[in-house]
Design a protein around this motif. Structure first.
Motif, PDB file in Angstrom:
ATOM      1  N   PRO A  97       0.869  -0.983  -0.009  1.00  0.00           N
ATOM      2  CA  PRO A  97      -0.237  -0.051  -0.009  1.00  0.00           C
ATOM      3  C   PRO A  97       0.920   1.268  -0.016  1.00  0.00           C
ATOM      4  CG  PRO A  97      -0.573  -1.569   1.740  1.00  0.00           C
ATOM      5  CD  PRO A  97       0.679  -2.102   1.171  1.00  0.00           C
TER       6      PRO A  97
ATOM      7  N   ARG B 157      -0.736   6.961   1.101  1.00  0.00           N
ATOM      8  CA  ARG B 157      -2.356   7.517   1.068  1.00  0.00           C
ATOM      9  C   ARG B 157      -3.198   6.352   1.600  1.00  0.00           C
ATOM     10  NH1 ARG B 157      -4.387   6.596  -4.253  1.00  0.00           N
ATOM     11  NH2 ARG B 157      -2.669   5.957  -5.489  1.00  0.00           N
ATOM     12  N   ASP B 158      -3.062   5.160   1.344  1.00  0.00           N
ATOM     13  CA  ASP B 158      -3.859   4.161   1.600  1.00  0.00           C
ATOM     14  C   ASP B 158      -3.888   3.848   3.184  1.00  0.00           C
ATOM     15  OD1 ASP B 158      -4.385   3.684  -1.268  1.00  0.00           O
ATOM     16  OD2 ASP B 158      -2.930   2.400  -1.331  1.00  0.00           O
TER      17      ASP B 158
ATOM     18  N   ALA C 188      -6.897   4.201   5.753  1.00  0.00           N
ATOM     19  CA  ALA C 188      -7.983   3.188   6.135  1.00  0.00           C
ATOM     20  C   ALA C 188      -7.712   1.637   6.158  1.00  0.00           C
ATOM     21  CB  ALA C 188      -8.970   3.256   4.727  1.00  0.00           C
ATOM     22  N   LEU C 189      -6.319   1.709   6.357  1.00  0.00           N
ATOM     23  CA  LEU C 189      -5.826   0.443   6.431  1.00  0.00           C
ATOM     24  C   LEU C 189      -4.898  -0.070   7.586  1.00  0.00           C
ATOM     25  CD1 LEU C 189      -4.558  -0.163   2.793  1.00  0.00           C
ATOM     26  CD2 LEU C 189      -6.741  -0.726   3.551  1.00  0.00           C
TER      27      LEU C 189
ATOM     28  N   CYS D  45      -9.962  -3.039   6.577  1.00  0.00           N
ATOM     29  CA  CYS D  45     -10.615  -2.050   5.904  1.00  0.00           C
ATOM     30  C   CYS D  45     -11.647  -1.479   6.712  1.00  0.00           C
ATOM     31  CB  CYS D  45     -10.917  -2.171   4.517  1.00  0.00           C
ATOM     32  SG  CYS D  45     -11.679  -0.981   3.750  1.00  0.00           S
TER      33      CYS D  45
ATOM     34  N   ASP E 198     -14.859   7.628  -0.039  1.00  0.00           N
ATOM     35  CA  ASP E 198     -13.536   7.142   0.113  1.00  0.00           C
ATOM     36  C   ASP E 198     -13.327   5.746   0.222  1.00  0.00           C
ATOM     37  OD1 ASP E 198     -12.503   9.657  -0.405  1.00  0.00           O
ATOM     38  OD2 ASP E 198     -12.342  10.189   1.733  1.00  0.00           O
ATOM     39  N   SER E 199     -14.358   5.244   1.401  1.00  0.00           N
ATOM     40  CA  SER E 199     -14.068   3.803   1.792  1.00  0.00           C
ATOM     41  C   SER E 199     -14.396   2.937   0.647  1.00  0.00           C
ATOM     42  CB  SER E 199     -14.614   3.561   3.020  1.00  0.00           C
ATOM     43  OG  SER E 199     -16.027   3.695   2.930  1.00  0.00           O
TER      44      SER E 199
ATOM     45  N   VAL F 245     -11.420   2.653  -1.728  1.00  0.00           N
ATOM     46  CA  VAL F 245     -10.287   1.966  -0.903  1.00  0.00           C
ATOM     47  C   VAL F 245     -10.678   0.366  -1.034  1.00  0.00           C
ATOM     48  CG1 VAL F 245      -9.173   1.406   1.229  1.00  0.00           C
ATOM     49  CG2 VAL F 245      -9.392   3.698   0.514  1.00  0.00           C
TER      50      VAL F 245
ATOM     51  N   ARG G  16     -10.249  -0.917  -4.556  1.00  0.00           N
ATOM     52  CA  ARG G  16      -8.894  -1.051  -4.879  1.00  0.00           C
ATOM     53  C   ARG G  16      -8.375  -2.459  -4.063  1.00  0.00           C
ATOM     54  NH1 ARG G  16      -4.473   1.287  -6.832  1.00  0.00           N
ATOM     55  NH2 ARG G  16      -2.718   1.277  -5.531  1.00  0.00           N
ATOM     56  N   LEU G  17      -8.760  -2.484  -2.997  1.00  0.00           N
ATOM     57  CA  LEU G  17      -8.073  -3.722  -2.274  1.00  0.00           C
ATOM     58  C   LEU G  17      -8.566  -5.023  -2.909  1.00  0.00           C
ATOM     59  CD1 LEU G  17      -8.572  -2.687   1.697  1.00  0.00           C
ATOM     60  CD2 LEU G  17      -6.567  -2.979   0.287  1.00  0.00           C
TER      61      LEU G  17
END
Length: 91
Positions: free
Chosen positions: A2, A5-6, A9-10, A26, A33-34, A37, A40-41
């Motif tokens: 990550p 910037r990730d 939330a992680l 997460c 935003d979430s 994220v 993306r995850l």
């Protein structure tokens, strides 16, 4: 891995017993935003080596939106399960 910037939330926590993969936690509000994220995850190849656990807290507020937000989060989880090949756990 990550990017910086990730990390808002992680959090990487211990490996699971079943897969021996590290877990990414997460924190999922259901906001824009979430949602991004989590997508993306679940889709980015750099996270393929991680198990994903998604946590959503149902907040009771004076606007009484907890029930509606809960339904929206459940629908988002279902959409991610249908649109991606990744498994993830939720609380």
């Amino acid at each position: 891995m990550p990017s910086n910037r990730d990390y808002y939330a992680l959090a990487t926590i211990e490996m699971t017993e079943e897969t021996k993969k590290p877990i990414i936690l997460c924190m999922f509000s259901g906001g824009l935003d979430s949602v991004g994220v989590l997508y993306r995850l679940l889709t980015a190849p750099e996270y393929a080596g991680f198990d994903i656990h998604v946590h959503h807290m149902h907040l009771l507020n004076r606007e009484e939106r907890a029930e509606a937000e809960g339904h929206a989060v459940t629908a988002l989880y279902q959409a991610y399960r249908e649109e991606t090949d990744r498994l993830f756990t939720t609380t």
